[in-house]
Design an enzyme around this catalytic site. Structure first.
Site, PDB file in Angstrom:
ATOM      1  N   LYS A   1      -7.370 -12.250  -8.868  1.00  0.00           N
ATOM      2  CA  LYS A   1      -8.483 -12.338  -7.933  1.00  0.00           C
ATOM      3  C   LYS A   1      -9.643 -11.444  -8.398  1.00  0.00           C
ATOM      4  CE  LYS A   1      -9.245 -11.174  -3.106  1.00  0.00           C
ATOM      5  NZ  LYS A   1      -8.688 -10.581  -1.910  1.00  0.00           N
TER       6      LYS A   1
ATOM      7  N   LYS B   1       0.820  -1.211   0.000  1.00  0.00           N
ATOM      8  CA  LYS B   1       0.000   0.000   0.000  1.00  0.00           C
ATOM      9  C   LYS B   1       0.852   1.260   0.000  1.00  0.00           C
ATOM     10  CE  LYS B   1      -4.390  -1.738   1.594  1.00  0.00           C
ATOM     11  NZ  LYS B   1      -5.463  -1.741   2.593  1.00  0.00           N
TER      12      LYS B   1
ATOM     13  N   LYS C   1     -13.419  -5.731  -6.506  1.00  0.00           N
ATOM     14  CA  LYS C   1     -14.413  -4.690  -6.775  1.00  0.00           C
ATOM     15  C   LYS C   1     -13.771  -3.416  -7.282  1.00  0.00           C
ATOM     16  CE  LYS C   1     -14.427  -3.499  -1.966  1.00  0.00           C
ATOM     17  NZ  LYS C   1     -14.934  -4.032  -0.730  1.00  0.00           N
TER      18      LYS C   1
END
Ligand code: TRP
Length: 334
Positions: free
Chosen positions: A199, A117, A202
């Site tokens: 994967k 991140k 969203k």
């Protein structure tokens, strides 16, 4: 108010970052519902975690309510389980601070999620992002959880939780239950419909790559129809057939059928028939969730009452552990 003595305790949490996908549902949330029959379950909307990326305030508020409604919509009974919003239980932030002081800078810096991140968002590498695993540890340890259903991406955070708990217990004596990860049934690792090596996510820029839990029937049919397969036109589970394998996995999760049964069912049929059946199974799987969500989201008074009750129940259990930990650390009590 006492936890049922003979039941093992489960805790899990999900961030309110938008409507989860079919992958989140089959891989995690559906399992929450299944576990709620056998365990004493605490399920949280992890809103404290989600401010590490500074969401727009109105959006965070709306998504928190929606995520809460969705948890009830999948069939979690707020009377049987404790379903709550993390920020409504101050003990989470309080214990997180204590745990920060029992985690080493170096071990937190090794977390792959932190490294990923911070690389992806170099403009906002805040301390909250760094301290995220200790907040997660607090979520878990406050409830003396035996099991924590987590996906693969959170396993390292569970490891650090165990390390911190063992360290604290080692210094002060038994305080926290050391939790075990609970890895759900295999086959629930749902991939992108457009790139089945990735994967299902969203946040995929291609909306055809994922099915949202609240997609309507038309959207589900359309997306499954355009799912990537291969040129073989033969429904079987095999290496190199990632797209078909993924659709088989989805179909297996929704119908409870094995891969052999699915291969038999579609022997001699093409991908068109197969995709139609997968789409229908997904529509049927999600229909009751969507119906219930649509009903609940308009009943804010009910949702608020459930949140309040959840926060009270969670606070009761969390408070016990927090007081115990504070006493051991040496905070003055009166
Ligand atoms: N970090 C988890 C995620 O992003 C969510 C989470 C927060 C969680 N607290 C938790 C999961 C405690 C399990 C247990 O998926």
């Amino acid at each position: 108010m006492e936890a049922t003595q003979n039941k093992k305790i489960v805790l899990s949490a999900i961030q309110p970052t938008g409507t989860p996908t079919l992958g989140n549902y089959l891989g995690a949330l559906k399992n929450w519902k299944t576990m709620s029959a056998d365990y004493e379950c605490f399920y949280a909307v992890a809103d404290l975690h989600s401010i590490t990326v500074r969401p727009e305030p109105a959006l965070l508020r709306r998504r928190t309510l929606e995520m809460y409604a969705l948890l009830l919509a999948i069939g979690l009974d707020p009377k049987e389980n404790t379903v709550f919003v993390q920020s409504h239980v101050p003990a989470h932030a309080q214990l997180a601070w204590i745990l920060n002081c029992y985690a080493q800078f170096g071990e937190a810096a090794r977390m792959t999620q932190f490294k990923d991140k911070s690389e992806k968002h170099p403009e906002n590498v805040n301390v909250g992002l760094f301290a995220y695993p200790m907040l997660m540890a607090a979520d878990i340890l406050l409830y003396q959880a035996d099991y924590v259903p987590v996906g693969h991406d959170q396993k390292q955070h569970l490891e650090i939780t165990r390390d911190i708990a063992e360290r604290f217990n080692g210094i002060y004596g038994q305080t926290f239950k050391v939790p075990e990860p609970f890895i759900g049934k295999a086959g629930a690792n749902i991939k992108s419909l457009q790139d089945p090596t990735q994967k299902m996510s969203k946040s995929d820029p291609n909306a055809k790559a994922f099915i949202s839990m609240l997609d309507d029937a038309d959207a589900i049919v359309r997306k499954i129809k355009s799912a990537v397969t291969d040129s073989e036109s033969y429904v079987r589970y095999a290496e190199g057939k990632d797209g078909v394998n993924n659709l088989m996995g989805i179909y297996a999760c929704c119908t409870g059928r094995s891969y052999e049964q699915i291969e038999q069912e579609f022997a001699g049929k093409g991908y068109g028939d197969f995709k139609a059946a997968v789409a229908e199974a997904v529509v049927e799987e999600l229909r009751p969730v969507k119906t219930e969500f649509d009903r609940l989201i308009d009943d804010k008074a009910y949702l608020t009452a459930c949140m309040q009750e959840g926060a009270e129940k969670a606070s009761y259990f969390a408070g016990k552990t927090l007081r115990k930990a504070m006493k051991k650390v040496g905070f003055y009590q009166f």
